[in-house]
Design a protein around this motif. Structure first.
Motif, PDB file in Angstrom:
ATOM      1  N   ARG A  27      -2.474   1.937  -4.634  1.00  0.00           N
ATOM      2  CA  ARG A  27      -1.970   3.306  -4.618  1.00  0.00           C
ATOM      3  C   ARG A  27      -3.086   4.258  -4.202  1.00  0.00           C
ATOM      4  O   ARG A  27      -4.154   4.295  -4.809  1.00  0.00           O
ATOM      5  N   ILE A  44       0.859  -1.185   0.000  1.00  0.00           N
ATOM      6  CA  ILE A  44       0.000   0.000   0.000  1.00  0.00           C
ATOM      7  C   ILE A  44       0.895   1.236   0.000  1.00  0.00           C
ATOM      8  O   ILE A  44       1.709   1.425   0.906  1.00  0.00           O
ATOM      9  N   LYS A  45       0.723   2.082  -1.020  1.00  0.00           N
ATOM     10  CA  LYS A  45       1.555   3.276  -1.151  1.00  0.00           C
ATOM     11  C   LYS A  45       0.698   4.528  -1.221  1.00  0.00           C
ATOM     12  O   LYS A  45      -0.445   4.499  -1.679  1.00  0.00           O
ATOM     13  N   LYS A  87      -3.321   5.537   4.361  1.00  0.00           N
ATOM     14  CA  LYS A  87      -2.845   4.153   4.293  1.00  0.00           C
ATOM     15  C   LYS A  87      -3.196   3.375   5.567  1.00  0.00           C
ATOM     16  O   LYS A  87      -3.803   2.301   5.506  1.00  0.00           O
ATOM     17  N   ASP A 143       1.285  -2.602   9.142  1.00  0.00           N
ATOM     18  CA  ASP A 143       1.184  -1.145   9.041  1.00  0.00           C
ATOM     19  C   ASP A 143       2.533  -0.522   9.402  1.00  0.00           C
ATOM     20  O   ASP A 143       2.793  -0.199  10.562  1.00  0.00           O
ATOM     21  N   VAL A 169       2.055  -1.738   4.470  1.00  0.00           N
ATOM     22  CA  VAL A 169       2.174  -0.301   4.288  1.00  0.00           C
ATOM     23  C   VAL A 169       3.651   0.035   4.453  1.00  0.00           C
ATOM     24  O   VAL A 169       4.261  -0.314   5.470  1.00  0.00           O
TER      25      VAL A 169
END
Length: 574
Positions: A561, A401-402, A409, A516, A546
């Protein structure tokens, strides 16, 4: 009318807090203990009646210089005193037993409600009026149980004492005759009416002086808890404060909160001083009041010395029972403050649960995918953070996840996990036991290192395997401390805590692992080691991470994204 409504509401609040225990599975035991306490209390009152009669016999014997009668009455008193002490001791013991049982049950109930459906978390989102829930569960519950039972038994004892001695005092008082406006008036049982008048006046004046104590006590408990919490918070963040050299700022916060505490405490002291002055004068006058009122009958030899002492004793018992609220006014004000705090706490927990339900995410079971349809994530103020989110994650395809800072995020992971309440839409997830979420700063419970490694403790593992996993995750040097109890969140560095979290992942072996920024405190080589271990040992686990480092790219096939400007989410190949 307003005062009556407030009093009625207060007793409703007391019943709201009380009824659950007395209707629970422990009610039979509770009522049995209460019945024994009531029986012992009645026994104590009966002993007071016998002691009142003893006063007449003993002082009459003294007046008549009857040596044999005097010594007989002293022996009689010894028996009465022994029985009275025995009844009082066991009454106290059973009261404490009931208090402990009630407190244990009520504390457990509040803890369950606080933890149920993540209420403890939602209180931080919605419960702005709820301060220091830890104190309410620990201190306020204790005070409520102790005071409620104490006042209940106290009122019962006062009522029984009044009922027992009112007839005695009426019969002993005789009549008072006087001339007023050319007419002769006779008052039968005049000392009883004098006692009633004295107590009513005292109670009314005490209420006028002390009625502001409830609010002052309520505020004082809040300030005490706030001051204590600020110091606990410094202890938990000691390293960060030390790095920032924020001692002066923290000290100013402590001193400000302590000043507020002291200012309110002086208000409490001044009001208590007025009550102490009033109660002391009231009780001292009550000592000589019956003698002054009955002296005329004694001087005219209508009653003996023993009769005078019995009258004074009976008057004192009646006056004490009628003056119960005068003597306990300060404690009753504190009791009201405790009831208000606990009632508000219970109502607020219910309210935050209702507020959280306004944001509704339809969660469906899915066999082996994570699917999000038409989901919108909002900020607490209602502004949208991400809109029209739809994507499907398949097992075996790791996802990165960016997005720029503040794009959502971490909030997206919170929404998927179900702890972020400001969400609408549909989510399809495997069962909860197949999912595992690791935050940036893992939670380490108080207790042994073994318990921290295996948190939340639902997967058994032997020491050989545990030490092997610790070695793999580069914290094997802690293996000799497995049974050492400590506050590990302060003992271990953030990097050590993050490596410990990876040990947990290998113990749990989830099908879906959400990270995360779980390697933010690790160097790139260690980070690469942690991810390669996941690939080697947890081949059936899909990792959703993340992160920002390019190191992570080779461990992921897809990227989610997040675009902050458009508030959109796209799923694409890395």
């Amino acid at each position: 009318m307003q005062r009556f409504n407030l009093t009625r509401q207060f007793f409703r609040d007391v019943w709201y807090l009380t009824k659950s225990y007395w209707q629970s599975e422990e009610k039979k035991k509770a009522f049995f203990l209460l019945g024994c306490i009531i029986a012992l209390t009645l026994g104590v009152v009966y002993m007071l009646v016998l002691l009142n009669q003893w006063n007449n016999s003993f002082y009459s014997a003294l007046q008549n210089y009857d040596a044999k009668k005097i010594f007989d009455e002293l022996i009689h008193f010894s028996w009465l005193a022994a029985i009275y002490i025995l009844l009082a001791v066991y009454s106290y013991y059973l009261q404490q037993t009931l208090i402990l049982n009630w407190r244990r049950w009520l504390t457990t109930r509040f803890i369950d409600i606080w933890l149920q459906n993540k209420t403890y978390y939602n209180l931080q989102m919605f419960g702005k009026d709820t301060d220091n829930p830890d104190q309410r569960i620990s201190e306020d519950v204790r005070q409520f149980v102790e005071m409620t039972l104490s006042f209940g038994i106290g009122i019962l004892k006062a009522f029984c004492t009044f009922a027992s001695f009112v007839v005695i005092l009426y019969n002993l008082s005789g009549s008072l005759s006087f001339t007023f406006m050319g007419k002769t008036w006779t008052i039968n049982g005049y000392m009883l009416w004098a006692s009633l008048l004295y107590s009513v006046i005292g109670t009314y004046i005490t209420h006028l002086v002390g009625r502001k104590l409830v609010k002052i006590n309520f505020i004082q408990q809040k300030y005490e808890a706030d001051f204590r919490f600020s110091m606990i918070r410094l202890r938990e963040s000691a390293e960060s404060v030390a790095f920032y050299r924020g001692e002066a700022q923290e000290g100013s916060v402590f001193k400000l909160r302590f000043k507020m505490l002291l200012d309110n405490f002086w208000k409490l002291v001044n009001k208590q001083k007025q009550l102490v002055f009033l109660n002391s004068g009231y009780s001292q006058i009550a000592i000589i009041f019956p003698f002054v009122v009955a002296m005329n009958r004694y001087l005219t030899k209508e009653v003996t010395l023993g009769g005078l002492m019995q009258v004074a004793s009976a008057f004192g018992r009646v006056q004490d029972s009628l003056s119960y609220f005068v003597d306990m006014y300060s404690s009753i004000a504190q009791w009201q403050a405790v009831v208000m705090r606990l009632t508000y706490f219970g109502h607020h927990m219910h309210e935050v649960s209702q507020q959280a339900e306004r944001f509704h995410v339809e969660r469906f079971a899915a066999a082996d995918v994570v699917e999000v349809n038409d989901m919108q994530i909002n900020l607490p103020d209602g502004k949208p953070l991400l809109e029209n989110i739809s994507f499907t994650l398949h097992p075996g395809h790791n996802v990165l996840i960016k997005g720029v800072s503040g794009s959502g995020k971490s909030t997206l992971l919170r929404a998927i996990s179900g702890i972020w309440p400001f969400v609408d839409g549909k989510i399809f997830l495997p069962s909860r036991d197949k999912l595992m979420f690791i935050p940036q700063k893992p939670y380490l419970p108080l207790g042994t290192l073994r318990a921290a490694l295996n948190y939340p403790g639902n997967k058994p593992i032997d020491d050989t395997e545990l030490i092997y996993l610790m070695d793999l995750c580069q914290i094997g040097y802690l293996k000799d401390k497995l049974d050492l109890e400590a506050d590990w969140s302060h003992v271990l560095s953030v990097g050590e805590q993050q490596r410990l979290a990876f040990v947990r992942a290998h113990i749990q072996q989830p099908q879906w692992l959400f990270l995360d920024e779980a390697t933010s405190a690790l160097d790139e080589d260690t980070e690469a080691t942690m991810y390669s271990l996941l690939q080697e040992r947890l081949q059936q686990t899909t990792v959703v991470s993340v992160g920002h480092r390019s190191t992570l790219n080779k461990y992921h096939e897809l990227v989610l994204r997040l675009n902050k400007s458009t508030r959109q989410v796209t799923l694409e190949k890395l």
